[in-house]
Scaffold this active site. Structure first.
Site, PDB file in Angstrom:
ATOM      1  N   SER A 139       0.836  -1.200   0.000  1.00 13.05           N
ATOM      2  CA  SER A 139       0.000   0.000   0.000  1.00 13.05           C
ATOM      3  C   SER A 139       0.872   1.251   0.000  1.00 13.05           C
ATOM      4  O   SER A 139       1.794   1.368   0.805  1.00 13.05           O
ATOM      5  CB  SER A 139      -0.875  -0.067   1.264  1.00 13.05           C
ATOM      6  OG  SER A 139      -1.691   1.064   1.377  1.00 13.05           O
ATOM      7  N   SER A 191      -4.943  13.812  -3.663  1.00 12.77           N
ATOM      8  CA  SER A 191      -5.763  15.020  -3.735  1.00 12.77           C
ATOM      9  C   SER A 191      -5.250  16.177  -2.896  1.00 12.77           C
ATOM     10  O   SER A 191      -5.723  17.292  -3.049  1.00 12.77           O
ATOM     11  CB  SER A 191      -7.178  14.698  -3.305  1.00 12.77           C
ATOM     12  OG  SER A 191      -7.196  14.443  -1.913  1.00 12.77           O
ATOM     13  N   HIS A 219      -9.967  11.107  -7.755  1.00 12.83           N
ATOM     14  CA  HIS A 219      -9.734  12.512  -8.120  1.00 12.83           C
ATOM     15  C   HIS A 219      -9.387  12.687  -9.591  1.00 12.83           C
ATOM     16  O   HIS A 219      -8.906  13.742  -9.999  1.00 12.83           O
ATOM     17  CB  HIS A 219      -8.654  13.123  -7.227  1.00 12.83           C
ATOM     18  CG  HIS A 219      -9.120  13.229  -5.811  1.00 12.83           C
ATOM     19  ND1 HIS A 219      -9.897  14.268  -5.358  1.00 12.83           N
ATOM     20  CD2 HIS A 219      -8.994  12.377  -4.766  1.00 12.83           C
ATOM     21  CE1 HIS A 219     -10.207  14.075  -4.091  1.00 12.83           C
ATOM     22  NE2 HIS A 219      -9.676  12.931  -3.701  1.00 12.83           N
ATOM     23  N   LYS A 250     -17.450  13.380  -7.095  1.00  7.29           N
ATOM     24  CA  LYS A 250     -16.520  14.489  -7.340  1.00  7.29           C
ATOM     25  C   LYS A 250     -16.651  14.920  -8.810  1.00  7.29           C
ATOM     26  O   LYS A 250     -17.563  15.664  -9.138  1.00  7.29           O
ATOM     27  CB  LYS A 250     -15.123  14.089  -6.893  1.00  7.29           C
ATOM     28  CG  LYS A 250     -15.107  13.940  -5.348  1.00  7.29           C
ATOM     29  CD  LYS A 250     -13.869  13.364  -4.725  1.00  7.29           C
ATOM     30  CE  LYS A 250     -14.080  13.192  -3.217  1.00  7.29           C
ATOM     31  NZ  LYS A 250     -13.049  12.411  -2.559  1.00  7.29           N
ATOM     32  N   THR A 280     -28.779  -0.467   1.842  1.00  4.17           N
ATOM     33  CA  THR A 280     -29.706  -0.113   0.764  1.00  4.17           C
ATOM     34  C   THR A 280     -28.946   0.463  -0.442  1.00  4.17           C
ATOM     35  O   THR A 280     -27.972   1.197  -0.281  1.00  4.17           O
ATOM     36  CB  THR A 280     -30.736   0.906   1.307  1.00  4.17           C
ATOM     37  OG1 THR A 280     -31.441   0.277   2.374  1.00  4.17           O
ATOM     38  CG2 THR A 280     -31.714   1.351   0.245  1.00  4.17           C
TER      39      THR A 280
HETATM   40  C1  LIG Z   1     -13.142  11.419  -1.384  1.00  6.09           C
HETATM   41  C2  LIG Z   1     -12.283  10.205  -1.502  1.00  6.09           C
HETATM   42  C3  LIG Z   1     -12.829   8.921  -1.423  1.00  6.09           C
HETATM   43  C4  LIG Z   1     -14.230   8.693  -0.977  1.00  6.09           C
HETATM   44  O1  LIG Z   1     -15.142   9.011  -1.963  1.00  6.09           O
HETATM   45  P1  LIG Z   1     -16.612   9.432  -1.520  1.00  6.09           P
HETATM   46  O2  LIG Z   1     -17.415   9.141  -2.727  1.00  6.09           O
HETATM   47  O3  LIG Z   1     -16.543  10.871  -1.149  1.00  6.09           O
HETATM   48  O4  LIG Z   1     -16.981   8.578  -0.349  1.00  6.09           O
HETATM   49  C5  LIG Z   1     -12.038   7.840  -1.734  1.00  6.09           C
HETATM   50  N1  LIG Z   1     -10.733   7.983  -2.075  1.00  6.09           N
HETATM   51  C6  LIG Z   1     -10.167   9.208  -2.116  1.00  6.09           C
HETATM   52  C7  LIG Z   1      -8.740   9.306  -2.496  1.00  6.09           C
HETATM   53  C8  LIG Z   1     -10.910  10.349  -1.812  1.00  6.09           C
HETATM   54  O5  LIG Z   1     -10.331  11.540  -1.800  1.00  6.09           O
END
Ligand SMILES: *Cc1c(COP(=O)(O)O)cnc(C)c1O
Length: 430
Positions: A139, A191, A219, A250, A280
């Site tokens: 990782s 990010s 991202h 996003k 759900t």
């Molecule tokens: C925001 C984020 C997530 C989670 O995604 P959500 O749809 O907001 O739950 C997963 N991995 C990374 C790298 C993120 O920045």
């Protein structure tokens, strides 16, 4: 026992460490984004108009007419909820269509939608790794919390490789030996710093040493690659990565997460992951909205191009004003502050004095000493918004006595605008 006091103390600890977080009460205006109404605490009846500069709705797809239209249409036809878990009665046609669209986006046989990107990483990584006999998870040390939770939940042995360091990854792959099951988990675009992983080199190593690969493209999906398939699409390596995970919240502007992979991997996760089975399904409204966003961005690069251009313009304009912008090759614009309390103060000043909303980014989201303002330009920001932002940040930096990156400061609005209009830079941005 005084239960209440324990929670009070927990909150006080955060406050004394300057880590206590305050949310701004905002009301986005879909048709006028990035404009929004902000209701200051205690003055909810006196909303003020502000410009959002920290949204992860990177392409403003959340307010796109096609997306909004699909949501409204689905609500009218199918109602508000999904009606159950997928196993009970929650599989509906919009979610089936969405999964087909996502599989196609990534050139995979199948995809599986989850209620969030966070859940998709928890379910995807933990289920895949736990089904592999004696799996070793490799990782990247800067992986997102949702991936760390997935790794933990798998119960498998884990080794961290230094961030984006393929030489270190190779050492660990060699040490693990050819016979052991190995899963490499990493992000394509990180990010907070906005740096991009060497995805092709990682795929090379995985092939050479017989490891499986799992990438978080949260991202990047919608924003990179000719059809919005992400960094792996742009680099031509999607077919060499086993599992691609993304969010619908996003770049695609709605809600939910997914993994795309071979039919058997998807079938296994569908069948074994508790965080998929016992919750759900996404409702038809959200699935239809997300599907419309994915479809639109497959065929349109206008949003992607303007997004990149505005990010580049913003970086150039802030740098020209001597603001400490961290260098990176992506759409993220981190401006370094380096202290939690000052970062919060900068954010408060921006909102109260300049009507600019940028949430402070503090520990544990980033390491202590690297607190920052994380600016995310969208295609809907105008050049004039950038000029306002430069002027506001220069004022905040001056007010708080924060250091400028260069001795020559260009605080004037006219000059900030000139930077934005500078023809060579525009060309470079296009
Ligand atoms: C925001 C984020 C997530 C989670 O995604 P959500 O749809 O907001 O739950 C997963 N991995 C990374 C790298 C993120 O920045």
């Amino acid at each position: 026992m005084d239960y209440e006091a324990i929670f009070h103390q927990a909150i006080d600890r955060l406050k004394s460490e300057r880590r206590y977080r305050v949310f701004a009460d905002l009301e986005r205006d879909a048709s006028r984004f990035p404009l929004a109404l902000w209701r200051p605490e205690g003055q909810a009846d006196q909303p003020r108009e502000v410009v959002i500069w920290c949204s992860n709705d990177y392409l403003a797809m959340g307010g796109h007419p096609k997306v909004v239209g699909a949501v409204v249409h689905a609500a009218e036809r199918h109602g508000a909820g999904a009606g159950g878990t997928r196993n009970i009665s929650g599989t509906h046609h919009p979610i089936v269509e969405l999964e087909q669209e996502l599989a196609d986006l990534h050139g995979k046989e199948a995809a599986l939608a989850f209620t969030s990107g966070w859940i998709s990483n928890l379910a995807g990584i933990s289920t895949i790794a736990s089904l592999l006999p004696n799996c070793l998870i490799l990782s990247d040390e800067l992986n997102h919390n949702s991936m760390i939770e997935g790794v933990r939940r798998s119960g498998c042995e884990k080794q961290l490789w230094r961030h984006n360091d393929v030489a270190h990854l190779e050492e660990l792959l060699i040490a693990a030996g050819p016979d052991r099951a190995k899963l490499i988990v990493f992000e394509s675009l990180y990010s907070m710093d906005g740096d991009i992983a060497p995805v092709a080199a990682i795929a090379d190593l995985a092939e050479k040493y017989g490891a499986m690969t799992y990438v978080d493209e949260v991202h990047a999906v919608g924003m990179y690659g000719p059809r919005g398939g992400g960094v792996c699409e742009r680099e031509g390596v999607m077919h060499r990565i086993d599992v691609i995970e993304g969010t619908l919240a996003k770049g695609f502007g709605t809600l939910g997460g997914y993994i795309a992979a071979s039919a058997s991997i998807i079938d296994a996760v569908r069948s074994y992951a508790p965080s998929f089975i016992f919750t759900t399904a996404l409702p038809p409204t959200v699935a239809a909205g997300a599907c419309a966003a994915v479809r639109h961005l497959k065929g349109s690069s206008v949003e992607r191009e303007r997004h990149q251009r505005m990010a580049l313009l913003t970086k150039h304009a802030l740098r020209a004003a001597g603001l400490p912008v961290m260098d990176n090759p992506s759409h993220i614009v981190p401006v370094m502050v380096g202290d939690a309390e000052t970062c919060k103060k900068a954010s408060d000043l921006l909102l109260e004095r300049h009507a600019i909303y940028i949430q402070p980014i503090n520990y544990p989201t980033v390491a202590i000493g690297t607190e920052r303002l994380r600016i995310t330009p969208t295609p809907r920001h105008e050049e004039a918004h950038v000029a306002d932002l430069v002027e506001a940040l220069v004022d905040v930096w001056t007010t708080l006595g924060l250091p400028f990156a260069e001795s020559k400061i260009i605080p004037l609005r006219r000059e900030a605008e000139a930077v934005c209009a500078y023809p060579e830079m525009k060309r470079a941005a296009e």
